[in-house]
Design a protein around this motif. Sequence first.
Motif, PDB file in Angstrom:
ATOM      1  N   PHE A 116      -8.467  -3.069   0.282  1.00 38.23           N
ATOM      2  CA  PHE A 116      -8.656  -3.290   1.717  1.00 38.23           C
ATOM      3  C   PHE A 116      -7.713  -4.373   2.240  1.00 38.23           C
ATOM      4  O   PHE A 116      -7.252  -4.306   3.377  1.00 38.23           O
ATOM      5  N   LYS A 117      -7.426  -5.366   1.416  1.00 42.08           N
ATOM      6  CA  LYS A 117      -6.529  -6.448   1.829  1.00 42.08           C
ATOM      7  C   LYS A 117      -5.163  -5.908   2.200  1.00 42.08           C
ATOM      8  O   LYS A 117      -4.619  -6.209   3.266  1.00 42.08           O
ATOM      9  N   ARG A 118      -4.563  -5.105   1.324  1.00 40.08           N
ATOM     10  CA  ARG A 118      -3.256  -4.535   1.587  1.00 40.08           C
ATOM     11  C   ARG A 118      -3.319  -3.474   2.689  1.00 40.08           C
ATOM     12  O   ARG A 118      -2.404  -3.340   3.493  1.00 40.08           O
ATOM     13  N   LEU A 119      -4.412  -2.735   2.723  1.00 39.09           N
ATOM     14  CA  LEU A 119      -4.539  -1.678   3.721  1.00 39.09           C
ATOM     15  C   LEU A 119      -4.481  -2.255   5.137  1.00 39.09           C
ATOM     16  O   LEU A 119      -3.814  -1.706   6.018  1.00 39.09           O
ATOM     17  N   GLN A 120      -5.144  -3.385   5.327  1.00 39.54           N
ATOM     18  CA  GLN A 120      -5.172  -3.986   6.655  1.00 39.54           C
ATOM     19  C   GLN A 120      -3.938  -4.846   6.925  1.00 39.54           C
ATOM     20  O   GLN A 120      -3.279  -4.697   7.960  1.00 39.54           O
ATOM     21  N   GLN A 121      -3.604  -5.731   5.996  1.00 41.26           N
ATOM     22  CA  GLN A 121      -2.543  -6.703   6.254  1.00 41.26           C
ATOM     23  C   GLN A 121      -1.139  -6.108   6.179  1.00 41.26           C
ATOM     24  O   GLN A 121      -0.240  -6.547   6.885  1.00 41.26           O
ATOM     25  N   VAL A 122      -0.935  -5.127   5.301  1.00 41.63           N
ATOM     26  CA  VAL A 122       0.407  -4.557   5.117  1.00 41.63           C
ATOM     27  C   VAL A 122       0.547  -3.219   5.851  1.00 41.63           C
ATOM     28  O   VAL A 122       1.553  -2.978   6.527  1.00 41.63           O
ATOM     29  N   CYS A 123      -0.464  -2.361   5.718  1.00 48.24           N
ATOM     30  CA  CYS A 123      -0.369  -1.022   6.313  1.00 48.24           C
ATOM     31  C   CYS A 123      -0.847  -0.981   7.763  1.00 48.24           C
ATOM     32  O   CYS A 123      -0.577  -0.008   8.470  1.00 48.24           O
ATOM     33  N   GLY A 124      -1.572  -2.015   8.192  1.00 46.84           N
ATOM     34  CA  GLY A 124      -2.045  -2.042   9.564  1.00 46.84           C
ATOM     35  C   GLY A 124      -3.154  -1.053   9.848  1.00 46.84           C
ATOM     36  O   GLY A 124      -3.317  -0.596  10.976  1.00 46.84           O
ATOM     37  N   ILE A 125      -3.933  -0.719   8.819  1.00 46.83           N
ATOM     38  CA  ILE A 125      -5.054   0.217   8.964  1.00 46.83           C
ATOM     39  C   ILE A 125      -6.347  -0.573   9.116  1.00 46.83           C
ATOM     40  O   ILE A 125      -6.661  -1.442   8.294  1.00 46.83           O
ATOM     41  N   GLU A 126      -7.117  -0.287  10.141  1.00 44.71           N
ATOM     42  CA  GLU A 126      -8.371  -0.989  10.383  1.00 44.71           C
ATOM     43  C   GLU A 126      -9.397  -0.636   9.301  1.00 44.71           C
ATOM     44  O   GLU A 126      -9.594   0.539   8.984  1.00 44.71           O
ATOM     45  N   THR A 127     -10.034  -1.653   8.734  1.00 43.50           N
ATOM     46  CA  THR A 127     -10.965  -1.445   7.623  1.00 43.50           C
ATOM     47  C   THR A 127     -12.416  -1.729   7.995  1.00 43.50           C
ATOM     48  O   THR A 127     -13.267  -1.785   7.115  1.00 43.50           O
ATOM     49  N   GLY A 128     -12.673  -1.933   9.268  1.00 46.28           N
ATOM     50  CA  GLY A 128     -14.042  -2.191   9.682  1.00 46.28           C
ATOM     51  C   GLY A 128     -14.596  -3.490   9.154  1.00 46.28           C
ATOM     52  O   GLY A 128     -15.817  -3.632   8.993  1.00 46.28           O
ATOM     53  N   GLY A 129     -13.715  -4.435   8.852  1.00 46.68           N
ATOM     54  CA  GLY A 129     -14.150  -5.728   8.338  1.00 46.68           C
ATOM     55  C   GLY A 129     -14.325  -5.773   6.833  1.00 46.68           C
ATOM     56  O   GLY A 129     -14.585  -6.828   6.263  1.00 46.68           O
ATOM     57  N   ALA A 130     -14.178  -4.628   6.173  1.00 46.86           N
ATOM     58  CA  ALA A 130     -14.327  -4.588   4.718  1.00 46.86           C
ATOM     59  C   ALA A 130     -13.157  -5.303   4.053  1.00 46.86           C
ATOM     60  O   ALA A 130     -12.029  -5.262   4.533  1.00 46.86           O
ATOM     61  N   SER A 131     -13.428  -5.970   2.933  1.00 48.18           N
ATOM     62  CA  SER A 131     -12.384  -6.710   2.229  1.00 48.18           C
ATOM     63  C   SER A 131     -12.519  -6.502   0.729  1.00 48.18           C
ATOM     64  O   SER A 131     -13.629  -6.461   0.198  1.00 48.18           O
ATOM     65  N   SER A 132     -11.394  -6.346   0.048  1.00 50.17           N
ATOM     66  CA  SER A 132     -11.394  -6.240  -1.412  1.00 50.17           C
ATOM     67  C   SER A 132     -10.009  -6.619  -1.917  1.00 50.17           C
ATOM     68  O   SER A 132      -9.016  -6.496  -1.206  1.00 50.17           O
ATOM     69  N   HIS A 133      -9.963  -7.095  -3.153  1.00 49.27           N
ATOM     70  CA  HIS A 133      -8.699  -7.450  -3.801  1.00 49.27           C
ATOM     71  C   HIS A 133      -8.652  -6.755  -5.148  1.00 49.27           C
ATOM     72  O   HIS A 133      -9.583  -6.859  -5.946  1.00 49.27           O
ATOM     73  N   GLU A 134      -7.561  -6.021  -5.385  1.00 50.52           N
ATOM     74  CA  GLU A 134      -7.410  -5.295  -6.644  1.00 50.52           C
ATOM     75  C   GLU A 134      -6.038  -5.629  -7.219  1.00 50.52           C
ATOM     76  O   GLU A 134      -5.021  -5.492  -6.535  1.00 50.52           O
ATOM     77  N   PRO A 135      -5.974  -6.116  -8.471  1.00 44.20           N
ATOM     78  CA  PRO A 135      -4.708  -6.580  -9.055  1.00 44.20           C
ATOM     79  C   PRO A 135      -3.583  -5.543  -9.027  1.00 44.20           C
ATOM     80  O   PRO A 135      -2.431  -5.883  -8.745  1.00 44.20           O
ATOM     81  N   SER A 136      -3.889  -4.285  -9.337  1.00 47.50           N
ATOM     82  CA  SER A 136      -2.849  -3.257  -9.330  1.00 47.50           C
ATOM     83  C   SER A 136      -2.244  -3.091  -7.942  1.00 47.50           C
ATOM     84  O   SER A 136      -1.042  -2.866  -7.790  1.00 47.50           O
ATOM     85  N   SER A 137      -3.080  -3.201  -6.913  1.00 44.34           N
ATOM     86  CA  SER A 137      -2.605  -3.084  -5.543  1.00 44.34           C
ATOM     87  C   SER A 137      -1.642  -4.216  -5.211  1.00 44.34           C
ATOM     88  O   SER A 137      -0.636  -4.015  -4.508  1.00 44.34           O
ATOM     89  N   GLU A 138      -1.940  -5.399  -5.708  1.00 41.01           N
ATOM     90  CA  GLU A 138      -1.056  -6.543  -5.485  1.00 41.01           C
ATOM     91  C   GLU A 138       0.356  -6.247  -5.990  1.00 41.01           C
ATOM     92  O   GLU A 138       1.348  -6.474  -5.285  1.00 41.01           O
TER      93      GLU A 138
END
Length: 232
Positions: free
Chosen positions: A80-102
Motif C-alpha cells: 500500500f505504501k508504494r501503491l499510494q506514494q509512487v503509483c498515486g493510487i488511492e488506498t482508502g487509508g490502508a497502509s502496509s510495508h513489504e520488503p520485496s515491494s521496496e
Amino acid sequence: MQGMSFAQRMKDFNRNLHLTAALPPNVGVLNPFGENKLALSCADAFYDKYYSDNKKRWPILGINPGRFGAGLTGVPFTDFKRLQQVCGIETGGASSHEPSSEFIYCMIAAMGGVDVFYKHFYINSICPLGFIILKSNGKWMNYNYYDDKALYAAVKAFIIQSIQQQIALGLYTEECFCLGKKNTAYLSVLNEEFHFFKTITELPHPRFIVQYKRKEMNAFIDVYVEKLSKRM
C-alpha cells in the motif's frame, strides 16, 4: 477478448481466479480478489492507469502473492505504501510495508519510473494466488507453491492454466524473467513440456536481496537494469 485493452483483460483475469483443488492439511488459499474488495478496486485503478492500451509486455514472474504485498493490494510486488506514494493510487487509508515491494520500486525508479517501466513490463507470479500455512504456534505464515510436494501436485494444473492465460493477456514469449532460483527451476521444467517461453532468464528474488543482501541492494538493482533494459 478481441478489442479489449490490456487493462480490461487483466481485470477480467483477476476476477476469474479460483482454485478448487484439495490442498494439504493446514494450507489455505490467499485470494485477494475473492476476500478483499479494496484489493480489487486498487488493482483495477492500477491497471487502468498503466495498462489501458494494447501494447505487449515482457513478463516478470515471481512465486505467488504474499500476505503483505499483493495479498493485500491485489497488485504484484506492490504494498500500500508504494501503491499510494509512487503509483498515486488511492488506498482508502490502508497502509502496509513489504520488503520485496521496496526493492522492486527502487529498481523501477532506476529504470525511469513507473510510467516508463509499466509500458514495457508485466509483473505477476507463476501462481497468481498465494498460500498460507497454519503453524504449530497458531499463526498463519506465507507458503510457496513449491514448499510442499503435495501442494505443488495439487496446484500444478492451475499453474499451467494461469501461465497460459497470462500469456494471452498480451505478453511476449521470446523471454520471461523469473524471480528466484528455485522458482526458475520449477518454471524451466514446465517450460520444457509446454513451451511457454523461448528463453527464461533468472533474476535474484527481491525478498532474498532485501533480507540477506541489503547492503548490496544497489548492485542487484544494476543486475536487474542491465538485463531488463535490453527489452525496452
